[in-house]
Every structure is written in C-alpha cells, then in structure tokens.
Design an enzyme around this catalytic site. Structure first.
Site, short mmCIF file in Angstrom:
data_model
loop_
_atom_site.label_atom_id
_atom_site.label_comp_id
_atom_site.label_asym_id
_atom_site.label_seq_id
_atom_site.Cartn_x
_atom_site.Cartn_y
_atom_site.Cartn_z
N GLY A 1 0.73 -1.25 0.00
CA GLY A 1 0.00 0.00 0.00
C GLY A 1 0.77 1.31 0.00
O GLY A 1 0.14 2.36 0.00
N LYS B 1 -14.21 -1.10 6.70
CA LYS B 1 -13.28 -1.20 7.83
C LYS B 1 -13.83 -2.14 8.91
O LYS B 1 -13.07 -2.88 9.56
CB LYS B 1 -13.01 0.19 8.42
CG LYS B 1 -12.21 1.11 7.52
CD LYS B 1 -10.85 0.54 7.14
CE LYS B 1 -10.00 1.55 6.39
NZ LYS B 1 -8.70 0.95 5.93
N TYR C 1 -17.63 9.36 4.99
CA TYR C 1 -16.72 8.23 4.80
C TYR C 1 -17.38 7.12 3.96
O TYR C 1 -16.73 6.16 3.60
CB TYR C 1 -16.29 7.69 6.17
CG TYR C 1 -14.99 6.93 6.17
CD1 TYR C 1 -13.81 7.50 5.69
CD2 TYR C 1 -14.92 5.63 6.68
CE1 TYR C 1 -12.61 6.81 5.72
CE2 TYR C 1 -13.73 4.93 6.71
CZ TYR C 1 -12.58 5.52 6.22
OH TYR C 1 -11.38 4.82 6.25
N ILE D 1 -4.45 -0.92 2.56
CA ILE D 1 -5.15 -0.79 1.28
C ILE D 1 -6.57 -0.30 1.52
O ILE D 1 -7.29 -0.86 2.36
CB ILE D 1 -5.21 -2.15 0.55
CG1 ILE D 1 -3.80 -2.72 0.34
CG2 ILE D 1 -5.93 -2.03 -0.78
CD1 ILE D 1 -3.79 -4.16 -0.15
N TYR E 1 -9.96 2.30 10.83
CA TYR E 1 -10.36 3.65 11.23
C TYR E 1 -11.62 3.53 12.08
O TYR E 1 -12.42 2.61 11.91
CB TYR E 1 -10.61 4.52 9.99
CG TYR E 1 -10.94 5.95 10.33
CD1 TYR E 1 -10.11 6.69 11.17
CD2 TYR E 1 -12.09 6.55 9.85
CE1 TYR E 1 -10.42 8.00 11.51
CE2 TYR E 1 -12.41 7.86 10.17
CZ TYR E 1 -11.57 8.58 11.01
OH TYR E 1 -11.87 9.86 11.35
#
Length: 266
Positions: free
Chosen positions: A15, A167, A160, A95, A150
C-alpha cells in the site's frame, strides 16, 4: 540510529504510494529498525505513485500485485520468501479505496457495483491475503499481520461512505483469522485504528481538513502523527507484542474514548 527492534525480521508491506502514505512511513521506520522486506502495490498504483523511489532508498524489491487476485498474492509471497531468504515475519495491509467516496456519492445514493468493488479492494483483499499466507504456510512462527483501520468502523462519519462498513469487515476478518493463525503457528493478527492523518487517501475525503482539526481538538493528546503510527506498527511487528492478537488497537491520541472536549466549545 534507530533501535534495531526488527533486526532479522522479514516482511511484506502493501500500500505505499508516495511519501504522504502511512505505509511509506511504516516501511521507512521498519527499515531503520533493521527489517528486510518487499514492497507491493497494484500495477496501476505503481504507475501513479513513487514506490520505486522508496524501494531504491531502502534497498527493497518491488513486486507488483493486485491484492484482489489470489494468483498475484501467491506469486507475491512465494517470491518474497525467495528474495528474503525465509518465511515471512510480518505483513502490513494498508489498502483502501472507494469510488463512491471519490465521486462524492451520498451514502443514501451509493452505486452498489462500486460498493462491491470497495469491499473487495479494502476488506476482502485482507481475507484473501491471510488465506494465501495460511494455506501456503508462508508465515514464520510468532509472526505478525496488521491491517490499517479507522474508527468509522464503530461510529458514523457520513462522508466516509461505505468505507465504514469496509473497515468493520476488515476488523472482523482480522479477529477470525487471528484465531486460526494463533492455533496454527502462533501468528497474531490485529488492526490499528489510526487518527485522521494527512495522507493522499485521507485528503481525498470531503471535509477531511475540517475533520482533522476536530479530531485534533477532541483528542487529549491530539491526532497521532504518521511517524508515531509507524513506530507503533513496528512495535506490533516485534517480539515485544507476541501475545497481542485479534485486537483492534486505537492509535488516536485518546479520541476513541472521548465524549466531549471543552476545547471544542471555545
């Protein structure tokens, strides 16, 4: 000279795109701490970014790989073992990508084909990565696998988009594979939930600059800088954290436990 906390460790870092990305900072710190590793990113990212510059600076080889492709992942880890001279001690998954977020699509009007692509790139790739490592027996005993997450996995951040669910899925995969890897060869699997950070990806989220300031004021210690995140990840790759697994670890200056900070009212 940095403490040689990772001397003798072999790894793979996913990443890194440019010097603003967390994976780039983590690679730099791991190199300073004595680790040897390969670098990887998708072929399209290699054309857009500056990964070869990082590789040249730290003496690492770059192996292009689409993290959504089992074949590419098998090739990546087999070649990494050959290059590094043994099994892999640590892997970083950094990623994440959402076309919906890039196109500023409102959460209530998402393109679901794009959503599936988000999940595949940002979360399912983690499961694929772990599965290839597990089935191919590529991980050394007491190794460490990390994914970057996150707090939107637990709380609502409207801009988001479906990255929040992505996530959450990433964190769930880490817990589940943490069990299987622990039973197999004591490999631990965790996620790190980092503060808002001025990365290339972060700055592409609508309203990110304003939210960065909000997070900094809400957190008693302020937002955790990228280099400190890198130091934390290096610690998670080291032998000092052998019994930490199946956790989502907040590296956020205390943000995750705050309800209100009076500074926001000033």
């Amino acid at each position: 000279m940095a403490i040689q906390l990772l001397a003798g460790k072999r790894g793979v870092i996913f990443g890194a795109l440019d010097d603003q990305s967390l994976a780039w900072k983590i690679a730099d710190v791991c190199h300073q701490m004595g680790a040897k590793f390969t670098l990887t990113n998708a072929p399209v990212a290699l054309r857009m970014g500056a990964l070869q510059e990082l590789a040249a600076g730290i003496g690492a080889e770059v192996i292009p790989a689409d993290a959504t492709s089992i074949e590419d992942l098998e090739n990546l880890f087999t070649k990494s073992e050959e290059i590094l001279g043994g099994k892999i001690d640590f892997v970083l998954h950094a990623i994440g990508m959402s076309v919906n977020v890039r196109k500023k699509k409102d959460y209530t009007n998402l393109n679901h084909d794009w959503m599936q692509k988000t999940f595949d790139i940002s979360a399912i790739s983690f499961h694929k990565m772990c599965q290839v490592l597990y089935k191919g027996d590529h991980m050394a005993e007491w190794g460490s696998i990390l994914g970057l997450s996150y707090i939107a996995a637990q709380r609502v951040f409207p801009d988001y988009g479906e990255m929040a669910e992505s996530k959450a899925l990433l964190e769930s995969f880490a817990r589940s594979f943490g069990y299987h890897f622990g039973e197999k060869n004591h490999v631990r699997v965790n996620t790190v939930s980092q503060s808002p950070t001025m990365t290339t990806a972060g700055k592409g989220i609508p309203g990110f600059t304003e939210f960065f300031g909000y997070g900094d004021n809400m957190s008693p210690l302020g937002n955790a800088p990228a280099e400190d995140c890198a130091n934390f990840c290096a610690t998670m790759f080291s032998d000092l954290t052998r019994y930490v697994t199946m956790q989502n670890l907040y590296h956020d200056g205390g943000f995750s436990n705050m309800g209100m900070n009076p500074k926001l009212l000033e």
